[in-house]
Design a protein around this motif. Structure first.
Motif, PDB file in Angstrom:
ATOM      1  N   VAL A 174      -0.264   2.413   6.093  1.00  0.00           N
ATOM      2  CA  VAL A 174       0.252   2.024   4.773  1.00  0.00           C
ATOM      3  C   VAL A 174       1.728   1.640   4.844  1.00  0.00           C
ATOM      4  O   VAL A 174       2.424   1.909   5.819  1.00  0.00           O
ATOM      5  N   ASP A 175       2.193   1.006   3.761  1.00  0.00           N
ATOM      6  CA  ASP A 175       3.599   0.597   3.693  1.00  0.00           C
ATOM      7  C   ASP A 175       4.519   1.752   3.328  1.00  0.00           C
ATOM      8  O   ASP A 175       5.629   1.848   3.843  1.00  0.00           O
ATOM      9  N   GLU A 176       4.082   2.606   2.417  1.00  0.00           N
ATOM     10  CA  GLU A 176       4.910   3.712   1.951  1.00  0.00           C
ATOM     11  C   GLU A 176       4.068   4.986   1.904  1.00  0.00           C
ATOM     12  O   GLU A 176       2.878   4.939   1.571  1.00  0.00           O
ATOM     13  N   ILE A 177       4.706   6.113   2.225  1.00  0.00           N
ATOM     14  CA  ILE A 177       4.040   7.402   2.131  1.00  0.00           C
ATOM     15  C   ILE A 177       4.862   8.316   1.230  1.00  0.00           C
ATOM     16  O   ILE A 177       6.081   8.424   1.400  1.00  0.00           O
ATOM     17  N   VAL A 178       4.198   8.945   0.284  1.00  0.00           N
ATOM     18  CA  VAL A 178       4.825   9.934  -0.584  1.00  0.00           C
ATOM     19  C   VAL A 178       4.194  11.284  -0.261  1.00  0.00           C
ATOM     20  O   VAL A 178       2.985  11.471  -0.437  1.00  0.00           O
ATOM     21  N   LEU A 179       5.014  12.204   0.244  1.00  0.00           N
ATOM     22  CA  LEU A 179       4.546  13.557   0.530  1.00  0.00           C
ATOM     23  C   LEU A 179       4.859  14.461  -0.649  1.00  0.00           C
ATOM     24  O   LEU A 179       5.971  14.432  -1.179  1.00  0.00           O
ATOM     25  N   VAL A 180       3.891  15.267  -1.036  1.00  0.00           N
ATOM     26  CA  VAL A 180       4.065  16.200  -2.148  1.00  0.00           C
ATOM     27  C   VAL A 180       3.917  17.615  -1.602  1.00  0.00           C
ATOM     28  O   VAL A 180       2.989  17.909  -0.838  1.00  0.00           O
ATOM     29  N   ALA A 181       4.853  18.483  -2.007  1.00  0.00           N
ATOM     30  CA  ALA A 181       4.836  19.857  -1.497  1.00  0.00           C
ATOM     31  C   ALA A 181       5.338  20.811  -2.566  1.00  0.00           C
ATOM     32  O   ALA A 181       6.120  20.435  -3.447  1.00  0.00           O
ATOM     33  N   GLU A 182       4.884  22.051  -2.474  1.00  0.00           N
ATOM     34  CA  GLU A 182       5.456  23.138  -3.261  1.00  0.00           C
ATOM     35  C   GLU A 182       6.458  23.899  -2.389  1.00  0.00           C
ATOM     36  O   GLU A 182       6.370  23.868  -1.152  1.00  0.00           O
TER      37      GLU A 182
ATOM     38  N   THR B 172       0.837  -1.195   0.000  1.00  0.00           N
ATOM     39  CA  THR B 172       0.000   0.000   0.000  1.00  0.00           C
ATOM     40  C   THR B 172       0.872   1.244   0.000  1.00  0.00           C
ATOM     41  O   THR B 172       1.804   1.374   0.800  1.00  0.00           O
ATOM     42  N   ILE B 173       0.555   2.162  -0.902  1.00  0.00           N
ATOM     43  CA  ILE B 173       1.337   3.388  -1.088  1.00  0.00           C
ATOM     44  C   ILE B 173       0.377   4.566  -1.053  1.00  0.00           C
ATOM     45  O   ILE B 173      -0.529   4.656  -1.883  1.00  0.00           O
ATOM     46  N   ALA B 174       0.553   5.460  -0.093  1.00  0.00           N
ATOM     47  CA  ALA B 174      -0.320   6.619   0.047  1.00  0.00           C
ATOM     48  C   ALA B 174       0.390   7.865  -0.454  1.00  0.00           C
ATOM     49  O   ALA B 174       1.534   8.134  -0.086  1.00  0.00           O
ATOM     50  N   PHE B 175      -0.303   8.630  -1.278  1.00  0.00           N
ATOM     51  CA  PHE B 175       0.178   9.931  -1.745  1.00  0.00           C
ATOM     52  C   PHE B 175      -0.623  11.003  -1.011  1.00  0.00           C
ATOM     53  O   PHE B 175      -1.858  10.981  -1.018  1.00  0.00           O
ATOM     54  N   PHE B 176       0.089  11.956  -0.404  1.00  0.00           N
ATOM     55  CA  PHE B 176      -0.573  12.957   0.419  1.00  0.00           C
ATOM     56  C   PHE B 176       0.050  14.322   0.160  1.00  0.00           C
ATOM     57  O   PHE B 176       1.267  14.497   0.264  1.00  0.00           O
ATOM     58  N   GLY B 177      -0.777  15.282  -0.216  1.00  0.00           N
ATOM     59  CA  GLY B 177      -0.314  16.635  -0.425  1.00  0.00           C
ATOM     60  C   GLY B 177      -0.373  17.423   0.869  1.00  0.00           C
ATOM     61  O   GLY B 177      -1.392  17.415   1.562  1.00  0.00           O
ATOM     62  N   VAL B 178       0.721  18.099   1.216  1.00  0.00           N
ATOM     63  CA  VAL B 178       0.764  18.810   2.489  1.00  0.00           C
ATOM     64  C   VAL B 178      -0.039  20.114   2.426  1.00  0.00           C
ATOM     65  O   VAL B 178      -0.314  20.707   3.465  1.00  0.00           O
ATOM     66  N   LYS B 179      -0.422  20.536   1.238  1.00  0.00           N
ATOM     67  CA  LYS B 179      -1.246  21.736   1.084  1.00  0.00           C
ATOM     68  C   LYS B 179      -2.150  21.530  -0.129  1.00  0.00           C
ATOM     69  O   LYS B 179      -1.754  20.901  -1.113  1.00  0.00           O
ATOM     70  N   GLY B 180      -3.355  22.046  -0.050  1.00  0.00           N
ATOM     71  CA  GLY B 180      -4.272  21.895  -1.168  1.00  0.00           C
ATOM     72  C   GLY B 180      -3.729  22.510  -2.446  1.00  0.00           C
ATOM     73  O   GLY B 180      -3.143  23.588  -2.427  1.00  0.00           O
ATOM     74  N   GLY B 181      -3.908  21.790  -3.557  1.00  0.00           N
ATOM     75  CA  GLY B 181      -3.491  22.304  -4.855  1.00  0.00           C
ATOM     76  C   GLY B 181      -2.038  22.093  -5.201  1.00  0.00           C
ATOM     77  O   GLY B 181      -1.576  22.595  -6.236  1.00  0.00           O
ATOM     78  N   CYS B 182      -1.296  21.333  -4.382  1.00  0.00           N
ATOM     79  CA  CYS B 182       0.134  21.146  -4.664  1.00  0.00           C
ATOM     80  C   CYS B 182       0.393  20.060  -5.709  1.00  0.00           C
ATOM     81  O   CYS B 182       1.544  19.838  -6.103  1.00  0.00           O
ATOM     82  N   GLY B 183      -0.656  19.381  -6.160  1.00  0.00           N
ATOM     83  CA  GLY B 183      -0.487  18.418  -7.251  1.00  0.00           C
ATOM     84  C   GLY B 183      -0.290  16.985  -6.818  1.00  0.00           C
ATOM     85  O   GLY B 183       0.159  16.154  -7.623  1.00  0.00           O
ATOM     86  N   ALA B 184      -0.644  16.642  -5.583  1.00  0.00           N
ATOM     87  CA  ALA B 184      -0.421  15.280  -5.102  1.00  0.00           C
ATOM     88  C   ALA B 184      -1.227  14.254  -5.892  1.00  0.00           C
ATOM     89  O   ALA B 184      -0.736  13.154  -6.173  1.00  0.00           O
TER      90      ALA B 184
END
Length: 435
Positions: A306-314, A172-184
């Protein structure tokens, strides 16, 4: 699988090695209790035409409908040649012939190129209990004696993934944007597409942003059912029901879409999505969760499990503050997991003051996994066309970023192995994992 000298826990579809199984005939009820195979990739390497015919018949069986089976001749040498330059599938089936003294070194050589999550079934013509014990103790999942029949082969594969004590199939791999609209979400969808393409393995994307999810648009899908139906009917949710509500995007990628409507509110409890995630994990090698930018009990619970977390940020101050809060929380609640992967998105926006990616990551105690430049035309074209970046331009540098991300979150080794270590690869890794 651990060694089992007494044969008490062996598959019901493999006779003891001291008593080869006969061929089964059409109309036999031998296969009535064989379970279905989950969405795995299987690569078989046969030596004889007879075994190839059995494998081809297995490929056409209804129980293998979800699996992707590829067949080649050549046995272990062909497998070694293939996986020197390619990632290994969920399951390798190899046919061998000859003495124990020849078989074990050749398997040791194959192990050098294999990923730890790969299972192995060996088909051989040596009817010897000692050999069976040696193989099982090394981590080989099953040993079948030639001649094999269709139900032996399918049953052995099914049993590997039906064992209630076995680890879940899926990662399981979760993608999470730290702020709205950052493109996660865009990165999640492209990452999932690359994961399916690079490994030719089944991936399911679950769009958990129920009111505003964009996965259906990005993949050019308009399914009638999806995440809402799954979490609203927990009493019905199993692999069969999941199959019905999944939308097929391509041969290896499926979508569990968000309704993306405001006809209702979506107020869920902390554990509401647990059964859905576990059901997907049970039958799919890779599960990508597009987690919305929100903070409530179920979002927190999902990220923790989840097994992996990917954080997306601007690269701006608000993103840095939010990222710091998320990373600190994850360090506290997931102390034994590796840190999240950080992707800096929309970098180098003209005339915008930005925090340098390395400085951004340094403040979090992380390293930047990837930096994606601001490319509005490329991403806008992809979004409007319902395509992925790799479909528009597979050679673009950003497409290669997603390929690299797929390797990272998959848990698999890179396709080219630089070093070798006798039986330090697949078989011993499997044994350690089973222990």
């Amino acid at each position: 699988m651990s060694a089992n000298p007494d044969f008490k826990d062996m598959s019901g579809y493999m006779e003891p090695v001291y008593e080869p199984a006969p061929h089964s005939h059409a109309g036999s009820d031998e296969g009535l209790h064989v379970g279905s195979i989950p969405r795995i990739t299987v690569h078989g390497f046969c030596l004889t035409d007879a075994t190839m015919r059995v494998a081809e018949a297995a490929m056409e069986d209804r129980r293998m409908a979800k699996a992707h089976l590829k067949l080649d001749m050549g046995g272990i040498p062909a497998a070694i040649e293939t996986f020197e330059q390619a990632p290994t599938p969920n399951l390798i089936v190899v046919e061998t012939s000859g003495r124990r003294e020849d078989l074990l070194p050749s398997l040791d050589h194959l192990a050098e190129y294999c990923d730890p999550g790969t299972k192995v079934i060996v088909i051989g013509d040596v009817n010897d209990v000692t050999l069976y014990r040696d193989l099982i103790s090394r981590g080989v999942s099953e040993y079948l004696i030639t001649p094999v029949n269709v139900f032996q082969l399918i049953g052995s594969i099914a049993n590997l993934y039906a064992d209630p004590d076995a680890e879940p199939l899926g990662r399981t791999i979760a993608f999470f944007g730290v702020k709205g609209g950052c493109g996660a979400s865009t990165i999640a969808h492209n990452g999932a597409w690359a994961l399916a393409r690079v490994f030719q393995s089944e991936v399911v994307v679950a769009d958990l942003d129920l009111p505003f999810g964009t996965a259906g648009l990005d993949y050019n899908q308009d399914p009638l059912q999806g995440v809402f139906e799954a979490v609203s009917s927990p009493e019905r949710l199993d692999e069969t029901y999941l199959d019905r509500i999944l939308s097929k995007c391509n041969d290896h990628l499926s979508l569990l879409a968000a309704p993306a409507t405001l006809e209702r509110t979506y107020d869920y409890s902390e554990k509401s999505f647990d059964q859905l995630v576990e059901t997907m994990r049970a039958g799919v090698p890779s599960v990508v969760l597009d987690v919305p930018h929100a903070w409530n009990a179920w979002v927190k619970n999902t990220l923790l499990g989840v097994d992996e977390i990917v954080l997306v940020a601007e690269p701006d101050l608000a993103n840095l503050r939010n990222a710091k809060n998320v990373v600190d929380m994850l360090k506290q609640l997931r102390p034994n997991d590796r840190p999240p992967h950080l992707i800096m998105n929309k970098v180098n926006v003209p005339k915008r003051p930005e925090i340098k990616p390395d400085e951004f990551a340094g403040a979090l105690g992380l390293t930047v996994h990837a930096t994606i430049p601001f490319e509005p035309h490329l991403f806008g074209t992809a979004a409007n066309n319902g395509q992925m970046i790799g479909e528009i331009d597979g050679k673009h540098a950003i497409s290669r970023v997603f390929d690299d991300l797929a390797h990272t979150v998959s848990g698999k080794a890179q396709p080219v192995r630089a070093s070798r270590s006798s039986l330090g690869g697949l078989l011993s890794k499997l044994k350690r994992k089973a222990g």
